[in-house]
Scaffold this motif. Structure first.
Motif, PDB file in Angstrom:
ATOM      1  N   PRO A 216       0.830  -1.207   0.000  1.00 14.29           N
ATOM      2  CA  PRO A 216       0.000   0.000   0.000  1.00 14.29           C
ATOM      3  C   PRO A 216       0.869   1.263   0.000  1.00 14.29           C
ATOM      4  N   ILE A 217       0.338   2.355  -0.537  1.00 12.16           N
ATOM      5  CA  ILE A 217       1.101   3.601  -0.592  1.00 12.16           C
ATOM      6  C   ILE A 217       1.535   3.999   0.824  1.00 12.16           C
ATOM      7  N   PRO A 218       2.812   4.290   1.022  1.00 12.42           N
ATOM      8  CA  PRO A 218       3.306   4.637   2.371  1.00 12.42           C
ATOM      9  C   PRO A 218       2.884   6.055   2.777  1.00 12.42           C
ATOM     10  N   GLU A 219       1.622   6.190   3.151  1.00 16.58           N
ATOM     11  CA  GLU A 219       1.059   7.518   3.395  1.00 16.58           C
ATOM     12  C   GLU A 219       1.721   8.219   4.577  1.00 16.58           C
ATOM     13  N   ASN A 220       2.052   7.479   5.627  1.00 16.65           N
ATOM     14  CA  ASN A 220       2.669   8.123   6.790  1.00 16.65           C
ATOM     15  C   ASN A 220       4.035   8.704   6.441  1.00 16.65           C
ATOM     16  N   SER A 221       4.823   7.954   5.676  1.00 19.44           N
ATOM     17  CA  SER A 221       6.138   8.454   5.259  1.00 19.44           C
ATOM     18  C   SER A 221       5.997   9.673   4.366  1.00 19.44           C
ATOM     19  N   LEU A 222       4.992   9.660   3.507  1.00 17.94           N
ATOM     20  CA  LEU A 222       4.764  10.805   2.623  1.00 17.94           C
ATOM     21  C   LEU A 222       4.361  12.040   3.416  1.00 17.94           C
ATOM     22  N   ARG A 223       3.515  11.848   4.412  1.00 19.72           N
ATOM     23  CA  ARG A 223       3.107  13.001   5.223  1.00 19.72           C
ATOM     24  C   ARG A 223       4.305  13.624   5.934  1.00 19.72           C
ATOM     25  N   ARG A 224       5.215  12.770   6.415  1.00 18.69           N
ATOM     26  CA  ARG A 224       6.401  13.318   7.081  1.00 18.69           C
ATOM     27  C   ARG A 224       7.307  14.034   6.079  1.00 18.69           C
ATOM     28  N   ALA A 225       7.377  13.533   4.856  1.00 18.32           N
ATOM     29  CA  ALA A 225       8.268  14.135   3.852  1.00 18.32           C
ATOM     30  C   ALA A 225       7.707  15.434   3.291  1.00 18.32           C
ATOM     31  N   VAL A 226       6.375  15.543   3.236  1.00 16.19           N
ATOM     32  CA  VAL A 226       5.748  16.756   2.685  1.00 16.19           C
ATOM     33  C   VAL A 226       5.627  17.780   3.817  1.00 16.19           C
ATOM     34  N   THR A 227       6.660  18.568   3.998  1.00 16.75           N
ATOM     35  CA  THR A 227       6.662  19.588   5.038  1.00 16.75           C
ATOM     36  C   THR A 227       5.839  20.792   4.584  1.00 16.75           C
ATOM     37  N   ASN A 228       5.730  21.766   5.464  1.00 21.71           N
ATOM     38  CA  ASN A 228       4.955  22.970   5.119  1.00 21.71           C
ATOM     39  C   ASN A 228       5.592  23.758   3.986  1.00 21.71           C
ATOM     40  N   TYR A 229       6.885  23.531   3.736  1.00 25.28           N
ATOM     41  CA  TYR A 229       7.572  24.269   2.676  1.00 25.28           C
ATOM     42  C   TYR A 229       7.437  23.609   1.300  1.00 25.28           C
ATOM     43  N   VAL A 230       7.120  22.335   1.268  1.00 28.96           N
ATOM     44  CA  VAL A 230       7.075  21.622  -0.006  1.00 28.96           C
ATOM     45  C   VAL A 230       5.904  22.122  -0.845  1.00 28.96           C
ATOM     46  N   ARG A 231       6.218  22.519  -2.079  1.00 30.78           N
ATOM     47  CA  ARG A 231       5.188  23.021  -2.983  1.00 30.78           C
ATOM     48  C   ARG A 231       4.967  22.115  -4.187  1.00 30.78           C
ATOM     49  N   ARG A 232       5.850  21.172  -4.401  1.00 34.83           N
ATOM     50  CA  ARG A 232       5.642  20.209  -5.483  1.00 34.83           C
ATOM     51  C   ARG A 232       6.416  18.929  -5.192  1.00 34.83           C
ATOM     52  N   ILE A 233       5.948  17.848  -5.813  1.00 35.41           N
ATOM     53  CA  ILE A 233       6.606  16.546  -5.757  1.00 35.41           C
ATOM     54  C   ILE A 233       7.011  16.175  -7.173  1.00 35.41           C
ATOM     55  N   LEU A 234       8.284  15.885  -7.366  1.00 35.40           N
ATOM     56  CA  LEU A 234       8.811  15.502  -8.674  1.00 35.40           C
ATOM     57  C   LEU A 234       9.124  14.008  -8.651  1.00 35.40           C
ATOM     58  N   ILE A 235       8.575  13.270  -9.636  1.00 35.51           N
ATOM     59  CA  ILE A 235       8.734  11.813  -9.649  1.00 35.51           C
ATOM     60  C   ILE A 235       9.318  11.374 -10.996  1.00 35.51           C
ATOM     61  N   PRO A 236      10.622  11.083 -11.059  1.00 40.21           N
ATOM     62  CA  PRO A 236      11.179  10.457 -12.264  1.00 40.21           C
ATOM     63  C   PRO A 236      10.833   8.978 -12.281  1.00 40.21           C
ATOM     64  N   GLU A 237      10.394   8.463 -13.448  1.00 33.62           N
ATOM     65  CA  GLU A 237       9.985   7.064 -13.542  1.00 33.62           C
ATOM     66  C   GLU A 237      10.425   6.472 -14.869  1.00 33.62           C
ATOM     67  N   ARG A 238      10.775   5.181 -14.844  1.00 32.64           N
ATOM     68  CA  ARG A 238      11.097   4.454 -16.068  1.00 32.64           C
ATOM     69  C   ARG A 238       9.821   3.794 -16.613  1.00 32.64           C
ATOM     70  N   ASN A 239       8.786   4.591 -16.806  1.00 34.98           N
ATOM     71  CA  ASN A 239       7.528   4.172 -17.411  1.00 34.98           C
ATOM     72  C   ASN A 239       6.774   5.444 -17.797  1.00 34.98           C
ATOM     73  N   THR A 240       5.502   5.347 -18.052  1.00 33.86           N
ATOM     74  CA  THR A 240       4.737   6.506 -18.528  1.00 33.86           C
ATOM     75  C   THR A 240       4.213   7.392 -17.398  1.00 33.86           C
ATOM     76  N   GLY A 241       4.756   7.246 -16.195  1.00 29.87           N
ATOM     77  CA  GLY A 241       4.294   8.047 -15.061  1.00 29.87           C
ATOM     78  C   GLY A 241       3.239   7.326 -14.250  1.00 29.87           C
ATOM     79  N   LEU A 242       3.390   6.015 -14.085  1.00 32.28           N
ATOM     80  CA  LEU A 242       2.354   5.197 -13.469  1.00 32.28           C
ATOM     81  C   LEU A 242       2.168   5.513 -11.986  1.00 32.28           C
ATOM     82  N   TYR A 243       3.260   5.715 -11.268  1.00 30.34           N
ATOM     83  CA  TYR A 243       3.132   5.951  -9.831  1.00 30.34           C
ATOM     84  C   TYR A 243       2.668   7.374  -9.539  1.00 30.34           C
ATOM     85  N   ALA A 244       3.087   8.319 -10.366  1.00 30.10           N
ATOM     86  CA  ALA A 244       2.627   9.693 -10.183  1.00 30.10           C
ATOM     87  C   ALA A 244       1.106   9.774 -10.304  1.00 30.10           C
ATOM     88  N   ALA A 245       0.552   9.030 -11.262  1.00 30.61           N
ATOM     89  CA  ALA A 245      -0.900   9.030 -11.438  1.00 30.61           C
ATOM     90  C   ALA A 245      -1.609   8.451 -10.227  1.00 30.61           C
TER      91      ALA A 245
END
Length: 282
Positions: A216-245
């Motif tokens: 399952p998507i690691p939501e708790n880890s993501l919440r800790r990583a997305v601080t109040n300063y974060v304005r965007r998430i950049l996701i490089p992927e070796r596919n058509t952007g499956l995880y970003a979607a």
């Protein structure tokens, strides 16, 4: 997989992802990239990619996610294999390990005496369930009885949500003042790490989060990583952007920017670094 999930069988399945020609010939043998079993040179060699990220999420009835782990190099492949066995045994569930051509053909040091992630002590009952003696006939009976099916799906869902600490495997490299969070997994992780180092050497700021547990998507880890300063998430992927979607379903009010490459070639770290610094806030 549906029967295995409903019967709560502890199984680890290693899925080898690649693009390019397949070996449909039953007499074909393992070969070097670009060389056919008959000694002819292929017009396209084996090309690597993280191609089954989204499909692994929706493999089973009721769309209850299976644990899906993604190594990034030989060392994490070693440790994640042991972690997959641990998860399968404690949760009585199939676990998928998504590896790939590039990782399988890589060479790197592995500290086999160390473990990258905490293991629960033997005999810890947390997350364990009795082994049910279900048969395929019982599985079919459950899927044809609405009340039994709902009860089973609720149980499987709760088993995943109640054990998030066991299932969330990430490696943070955070900068609390960065406005860009670089998120990577699988084959894109190593160039992402080099890009983050390049950006920081140039005086810019970026946070980085490696995700080894895709589902399952690691939501708790993501919440800790997305601080109040974060304005965007950049996701490089070796596919058509499956995880970003898929992340867009659970992360709101923050720009999710995909950086895909789906021709099977490696992503250049300079390309990732340029995308980070081209952002208006740096």
């Amino acid at each position: 997989l549906g029967v295995a999930q409903f019967a709560e069988l502890p199984i680890v399945i290693i899925q080898y992802q690649h693009l390019g020609p397949t070996q449909d010939d039953p007499q074909s043998k393992p070969r070097a990239a670009g060389v056919s079993p008959r000694g002819q040179t292929d017009t396209m060699p084996y090309l690597a990619g993280d191609t089954d990220v989204a499909r692994a999420r929706h493999l089973t009835p009721g769309s209850i996610p299976l644990p899906v782990l993604a190594p990034t190099d030989p060392a994490s492949a070693w440790h994640l294999t042991h972690k997959a066995l641990e998860i399968a045994g404690q949760l009585r569930s199939p676990v998928l390990l998504l590896t790939s051509t590039d990782i399988a053909q890589s060479i790197g040091p592995v500290a086999t005496h160390d473990t990258l992630w905490h293991r629960r002590p033997a005999g810890d009952p947390t997350g364990e369930t009795p082994v049910p003696q279900q048969t395929i006939d019982e599985y079919n009976a459950i899927t044809r009885a609405p009340q039994r099916l709902k009860a089973k799906l609720d149980h499987l869902f709760e088993k995943m949500t109640d054990n998030r600490d066991l299932l969330e495997i990430t490696v943070p490299d955070s900068d609390p003042d960065a406005e860009t969070l670089l998120l990577s997994y699988g084959l894109a992780d190593q160039p992402a790490r080099r890009a983050a180092a390049t950006v920081r050497d140039a005086g810019a700021r970026v946070s980085h989060l490696t995700i080894h547990s895709l589902w399952p998507i690691p939501e708790n880890s993501l919440r800790r990583a997305v601080t109040n300063y974060v304005r965007r998430i950049l996701i490089p992927e070796r596919n058509t952007g499956l995880y970003a979607a898929e992340l867009a379903r659970v992360i709101h009010n923050i720009k999710i920017e995909s950086l895909p490459r789906y021709d099977g070639r490696a992503i250049n770290p300079a390309t990732i670094a340029h995308r980070i610094t081209a952002w208006p806030c740096g």
